[in-house]
Design an enzyme around this catalytic site. Structure first.
Site, PDB file in Angstrom:
ATOM      1  CD  GLU A 237       5.000  50.979  57.449  1.00  0.00           C
ATOM      2  OE1 GLU A 237       4.983  50.472  58.584  1.00  0.00           O
ATOM      3  OE2 GLU A 237       4.101  50.784  56.585  1.00  0.00           O
TER       4      GLU A 237
ATOM      5  CG  HIS B 189      -1.263  52.613  28.236  1.00  0.00           C
ATOM      6  ND1 HIS B 189       0.071  52.556  28.601  1.00  0.00           N
ATOM      7  CD2 HIS B 189      -1.916  53.038  29.332  1.00  0.00           C
ATOM      8  CE1 HIS B 189       0.207  52.942  29.850  1.00  0.00           C
ATOM      9  NE2 HIS B 189      -0.985  53.235  30.324  1.00  0.00           N
TER      10      HIS B 189
ATOM     11  CG  HIS C  47       9.024  42.769  63.979  1.00  0.00           C
ATOM     12  ND1 HIS C  47       8.114  41.996  63.315  1.00  0.00           N
ATOM     13  CD2 HIS C  47       8.350  43.874  64.410  1.00  0.00           C
ATOM     14  CE1 HIS C  47       6.921  42.580  63.356  1.00  0.00           C
ATOM     15  NE2 HIS C  47       7.043  43.723  64.007  1.00  0.00           N
TER      16      HIS C  47
ATOM     17  CG  HIS D 154       3.778  55.364  27.734  1.00  0.00           C
ATOM     18  ND1 HIS D 154       5.149  55.338  27.839  1.00  0.00           N
ATOM     19  CD2 HIS D 154       3.326  54.221  28.322  1.00  0.00           C
ATOM     20  CE1 HIS D 154       5.515  54.228  28.460  1.00  0.00           C
ATOM     21  NE2 HIS D 154       4.445  53.541  28.758  1.00  0.00           N
TER      22      HIS D 154
END
Length: 656
Positions: free
Chosen positions: A408, A261, A470, A28
């Site tokens: 999280e 890029h 869950h 890159h």
């Protein structure tokens, strides 16, 4: 650092980068060509660092987030004098090279973090900044500052589109991490094209809303960048985002476009860049002598700065011998207090999450460097730290308990950054099923060999009323599938204490604890030396006989189930083995495995999950008592009965 030196270093960063990428035919070039001036002033002027000792404790940390721009980092590390040779750079992206495609922690001198997946690097930088404040609050005195450094990061357009960067940046602003400074390479280009096709956020307003100090400048006014950093340092109660307008792939024919890029610019493109920069076209991997000369001229001053810190550290050590003992313990994971194990009684009924809460506090008081918290589930996860200096806040930097909020992924990446900083052992917590939200960071922690501890509770269908969203079914198998990740699923409260010890003993890999919501009976252990044997991954709970008819390999709550089922089986001897760590047990030699399993006529495995990984222990899938469908919303006992996953059902399977 004058403009001439800056230009020489920046030009050399561009030179090395385009040649390395072209030789590898992979890489890159956008960041190295577009942001070379930042590399020059960051390593040449801004950072407090000593290339002769990349592990100096009080160095500034630079954690790259836009890791695809790796040649930008390798080039400046080489020029600055780190242990990155020209041959290493010539072997960019080749097998065994110190210069892999994306920076990998532990592989390259001066690389502070693994930063392949976008956004995680800046989240790790937040963790590093947290660690700096925690250690400073604990060890600095009125006469000596031995912890006093900044954390920097470089982000690109992709990083700021990733959710993990948003999670971590939000928390950083809330925590007022004034010694965190992030550079934003604002070129407004991604792989598919201009960012405006999918990304039109007002970044400045967004970060101001997070509670950050936002500054603006040009990538091509490097002396102004130095001034912007000085201004950022004056804002002590906010992290700073320095937005630097740039041109991706500057000087290349593809400059300013997506084509610059992530692909080599071609032989003709390399020639055009070199001509534009005044570099010799016929010389590859050319570094201007002035670039080397500049860093050579600063070598003694950088070494002297570290030596001055060492003198300060020695004086502090002499004046504060107890603090010095703590410092050494913190940095070697040694005990800071003699704290006995948490006791439990056979027959006692305790959820392993509750036992974990007690064991966690036992470990936290035994080892003063354990810090961490939960993603807004402190009570359900049982992860409240008691008498550990309270909650970490801008007003209480000594606090060891971190309120991560409902973040999280950010939480896990921040913990990785705390671990990378050194001196602290982080843990984080959530429900097992939500480990999927943080899994990418867990994988990176495993790649970096960092011993972060993950507390995952509510580990099966016995979550009950919360329902299938869950109730993790496939999650244990998914975690075990990650190389170098240790998954511990204790069967009762006593095993949970040992699981915490095993987790803390880890020095080179992350550890996951899978814990129950429901109560489990503490059982008798047939193996009198089980606390040692368990470190093989398994041990005998119920002997059955020396030549059992059936050996049951069970983990977690299924050990209790296996014991109950064995009492329902008539005329057969049943050995029950608790397998706290399936991968570890599978890795043992045949002698150890056979001694624990015994010369059984049939081997059966039991786990409240998909059970795929147990196939190596049994003859067929029919010998695995597992769950292969999603659960239901109902009381736990009703869910188990509906899924035919009870001790009675298991007993029927054992006699089939």
């Amino acid at each position: 650092m004058n403009e001439h030196a800056i230009n020489a270093v920046a030009t050399s960063v561009r030179s090395l980068s385009i040649d390395a990428i072209q030789k590898a035919n992979s890489g890159h070039p956008g960041i190295p060509l577009g942001a070379a001036e930042l590399a020059a002033v960051l390593y040449g002027k801004i950072l407090k660092h000593n290339p002769a000792n990349s592990k100096w404790a009080d160095r500034d940390r630079f954690m790259i987030s836009a890791g695809h721009g790796s040649m930008w980092l390798y080039a400046i590390l080489h020029i600055a004098g780190y242990d990155v040779s020209l041959d290493d750079i010539k072997n960019f992206r080749q097998l065994g090279s110190k210069c892999p495609g994306h920076p990998e922690y532990g592989m390259t001198d001066g690389v502070e973090n693994t930063s392949g997946p976008l956004g995680q690097g800046v989240a790790m930088a937040v963790g590093s900044a947290i660690a700096e404040t925690m250690l400073a609050a604990r060890f600095n005195t009125s006469t000596h500052k031995i912890v006093d450094h900044y954390t920097y990061s470089l982000v690109g357009e992709g990083c700021l589109q990733e959710g993990v960067a948003s999670e971590a940046s939000s928390l950083a602003g809330h925590l007022k991490l004034g010694k965190l400074i992030v550079f934003y390479d604002e070129n407004r280009i991604t792989i598919d094209g201009a960012t405006e096709m999918a990304f039109t956020d007002d970044i400045a307003k967004r970060y101001e809303a997070y509670g950050w100090h936002v500054l603006r400048g040009s990538m091509y006014e490097p002396l102004d960048i130095v001034k912007l950093v000085d201004e950022a340092k004056k804002c002590t109660d906010k992290p700073s985002l320095i937005m630097l307008k740039s041109v991706i792939g500057k000087y290349a024919p593809q400059a300013g476009t997506a084509a610059a890029h992530g692909a080599p610019i071609g032989v003709d493109g390399v020639k055009i860049v070199k001509e534009a920069l005044g570099l010799p076209v016929d010389k590859d991997f050319y570094v201007l002598p002035e670039a080397y000369d500049y860093f050579a001229s600063t070598k003694d001053a950088r070494a002297q700065r570290e030596a001055q810190w060492q003198k300060e550290f020695d004086a502090w050590s002499k004046e504060n011998p107890e603090l010095r003992k703590q410092w050494d313990a913190f940095h070697s994971d040694a005990q800071t207090a003699d704290v006995p194990d948490v006791p439990f009684k056979v027959g006692e009924s305790v959820a392993t999450r509750a036992a974990s809460g007690k064991a966690l506090n036992m470990i936290a008081h035994r080892y003063g460097n354990l810090v961490g918290g939960s993603a807004d589930l402190t009570s359900p996860n049982q992860t409240k730290l008691e008498n550990c200096d309270g909650t970490y806040t801008p007003e209480n930097r000594k606090g060891r308990m971190i309120e991560f909020g409902i973040r999280e992924f950010g939480m896990a990446a921040i913990c990785a950054g705390i671990s990378l900083h050194g001196g602290l052992r982080p843990f984080c917590a959530t429900f097992l099923v939500f480990s999927d939200y943080l899994r990418p960071s867990l994988r990176v922690a495993a790649l970096m060999k960092k011993p972060v501890i993950y507390v995952f509770t509510h580990d099966s269908i016995y979550v009950g009323e919360d329902g299938p969203t869950h109730q993790p079914i496939e999650t244990l198998a998914a975690l075990r599938a990650i190389p170098d990740v240790q998954v511990l699923r204790p069967g009762d409260a006593e095993e949970t204490v040992e699981a915490w010890k095993m987790a803390y003993e880890s020095s080179d890999h992350p550890v996951c604890l899978a814990l129950t919501r429901q109560n489990l009976a503490v059982y008798e252990k047939a193996d009198p030396d089980w606390k040692n044997t368990i470190r093989t991954g398994a041990y005998i709970v119920q002997e059955g006989s020396t030549h059992p008819d059936i050996t049951v390999l069970a983990s977690g709550s299924e050990v209790n189930m296996a014991l109950a089922a064995s009492r329902m089986v008539q005329g057969k001897s049943v050995r029950v083995v608790s397998v706290i760590d399936e991968k570890l047990f599978a890795a043992q030699n045949a002698i150890i495995r056979e001694r624990i399993i015994g010369d059984a006529k049939r081997v059966v495995a039991a786990e409240a999950g998909v059970g795929l990984e147990w196939l190596e222990f049994v003859e067929s899938r029919n010998d695995i008592f597992c769950i292969t469908q999603f659960g239901e919303s109902a009381p736990a006992a009703n869910v188990a009965a509906h899924l035919q996953y009870t001790a009675e059902d298991f007993a029927k399977m054992l006699v089939q």
